[in-house]
Scaffold this motif. Structure first.
Motif, short mmCIF file in Angstrom:
data_model
loop_
_atom_site.label_atom_id
_atom_site.label_comp_id
_atom_site.label_asym_id
_atom_site.label_seq_id
_atom_site.Cartn_x
_atom_site.Cartn_y
_atom_site.Cartn_z
N ASN A 231 -14.39 5.01 -3.65
CA ASN A 231 -13.71 4.07 -4.54
C ASN A 231 -12.36 3.74 -3.90
OD1 ASN A 231 -12.27 2.77 -6.61
ND2 ASN A 231 -13.30 3.94 -8.21
N ALA A 232 -12.27 2.53 -3.35
CA ALA A 232 -11.10 2.15 -2.57
C ALA A 232 -9.82 2.14 -3.42
CB ALA A 232 -11.32 0.79 -1.93
N ALA A 233 -9.90 1.62 -4.61
CA ALA A 233 -8.71 1.55 -5.47
C ALA A 233 -8.22 2.94 -5.83
CB ALA A 233 -9.03 0.75 -6.72
N LYS A 234 -9.15 3.81 -6.15
CA LYS A 234 -8.79 5.19 -6.48
C LYS A 234 -8.19 5.92 -5.26
CE LYS A 234 -10.74 9.34 -8.61
NZ LYS A 234 -11.99 9.97 -9.13
N ALA A 235 -8.72 5.61 -4.07
CA ALA A 235 -8.22 6.23 -2.84
C ALA A 235 -6.78 5.82 -2.57
CB ALA A 235 -9.13 5.86 -1.68
N ASP A 236 -6.46 4.55 -2.85
CA ASP A 236 -5.09 4.09 -2.62
C ASP A 236 -4.11 4.76 -3.58
OD1 ASP A 236 -5.63 2.42 -0.50
OD2 ASP A 236 -6.04 0.67 -1.78
N LYS A 237 -4.51 4.90 -4.87
CA LYS A 237 -3.64 5.58 -5.83
C LYS A 237 -3.39 7.04 -5.43
CE LYS A 237 -4.99 2.71 -9.80
NZ LYS A 237 -5.66 2.69 -11.14
N GLU A 238 -4.43 7.67 -4.96
CA GLU A 238 -4.29 9.06 -4.53
C GLU A 238 -3.32 9.16 -3.35
OE1 GLU A 238 -7.19 12.75 -3.08
OE2 GLU A 238 -7.75 10.66 -2.69
N ALA A 239 -3.40 8.20 -2.42
CA ALA A 239 -2.51 8.22 -1.25
C ALA A 239 -1.05 8.04 -1.67
CB ALA A 239 -2.92 7.12 -0.28
N VAL A 240 -0.81 7.19 -2.66
CA VAL A 240 0.56 6.98 -3.14
C VAL A 240 1.11 8.26 -3.74
CG1 VAL A 240 1.97 5.73 -4.82
CG2 VAL A 240 0.24 4.49 -3.50
N LYS A 241 0.28 8.97 -4.51
CA LYS A 241 0.73 10.24 -5.10
C LYS A 241 1.12 11.25 -4.00
CE LYS A 241 -1.97 9.97 -9.38
NZ LYS A 241 -3.06 10.58 -10.18
N VAL A 242 0.34 11.27 -2.94
CA VAL A 242 0.63 12.20 -1.83
C VAL A 242 1.98 11.85 -1.19
CG1 VAL A 242 -0.10 12.92 0.47
CG2 VAL A 242 -1.79 12.71 -1.36
N LEU A 243 2.22 10.58 -0.97
CA LEU A 243 3.48 10.16 -0.33
C LEU A 243 4.68 10.38 -1.24
CD1 LEU A 243 2.26 6.85 1.39
CD2 LEU A 243 2.52 9.12 2.38
N LYS A 244 4.46 10.22 -2.57
CA LYS A 244 5.55 10.49 -3.51
C LYS A 244 5.88 11.98 -3.55
CE LYS A 244 5.12 6.63 -6.77
NZ LYS A 244 4.81 6.25 -8.18
N ALA A 245 4.88 12.80 -3.41
CA ALA A 245 5.10 14.25 -3.46
C ALA A 245 5.97 14.72 -2.32
CB ALA A 245 3.76 14.97 -3.43
N VAL A 246 5.87 14.06 -1.18
CA VAL A 246 6.70 14.46 -0.03
C VAL A 246 7.92 13.55 0.10
CG1 VAL A 246 4.83 15.52 1.26
CG2 VAL A 246 5.24 13.06 1.51
#
Length: 250
Positions: A231-246
């Protein structure tokens, strides 16, 4: 006449008698000793004193070399006035921060996180040449003077003469090259399409060269199923969360 007779008697005396007389009469060296002593007495005392002394060579005293002691000079600390940071320069540097630096930090975060977008990028990089044409066809193939073409790398030349020996000239577009840093700027939908296209092309070439039914074919088909289900849209949201965490993005 008497003297003449006496002389004749002495001359007639046998040799043995003379020998006895000479041996019986003691020899005296008193007179000679006196002469010897008198010779010694005539020698001055100064000469006897000087002759009795043994002349020993004078030892030259070794002079110790004294090395001058160096005085430690403590450097005087000059009072330095703190430089004022210009707000204009800091604003310019922050405003002109290269996107390459951002992509490097993003790619390292996504690569180590194991998120779906990071996996899409990693699996695409293993077979990008099945889906992406790079470098472009119009890239120069004529090597500069003193350089030769590096086989297998169109657009890359290596120095072979003069001061250019060992130097590399790369005329490929670095902004479009297949790398984690460049792929991280793409969205998950585009990455998914590229990965699916690369897997399909890889499967075709595999069956063409090795035939169907190999274990590699099975692995590629399993990976293709996974890519299609992303799911491309879900994958992008997950990536944003990872970048926000760091704290790479806000």
């Amino acid at each position: 006449e008497e003297e003449e007779e006496e002389e004749e008697e002495e001359e007639d005396e046998p040799v043995s008698g003379l020998k006895r007389r000479s041996s019986s009469a003691p020899v005296s060296y008193a007179e000679d000793d006196d002469d010897y002593d008198s010779d010694d007495d005539d020698v001055p005392l100064a000469s006897l004193k000087s002759s009795g002394k043994k002349t020993t060579p004078k030892k030259t005293q070794k002079t110790k070399k004294t090395t001058p002691t160096k005085k430690k000079t403590t450097p005087t600390k000059s009072k330095s006035t703190p430089k004022k940071k210009s707000t204009s320069s800091s604003a310019t540097s922050s405003g002109t921060s290269s996107s390459g630096t951002d992509n490097r930090s993003k790619s390292s975060a996504l690569f180590s996180s194991g998120c779906v977008k990071g996996l899409l990028i990693q699996r695409l990089l293993c077979r990008w040449w099945h889906a992406i044409e790079w470098p472009q066809e119009d890239i120069t193939t004529n090597p500069p003077k003193g350089f030769d073409t590096l086989d297998g790398f169109p657009g890359v030349f290596i120095g072979t003469s003069g001061e250019n020996v060992g130097k590399i000239k790369d005329f490929r577009d670095q902004d479009t090259k297949p790398s984690f840093q460049n792929f991280v700027s793409k969205n998950s939908s585009e990455l998914k399409e590229l990965l699916v296209a690369a897997l399909q092309r890889q499967l075709e070439e595999l069956i063409q060269h090795e035939g169907a039914g190999t274990s590699t074919e099975k692995d590629l088909k399993d990976l293709l199923k996974w890519a299609n289900k992303v799911n491309a849209a879900k994958a992008d949201k997950e990536a944003v969360k990872v970048l926000k965490a760091v704290k790479i993005v806000s």
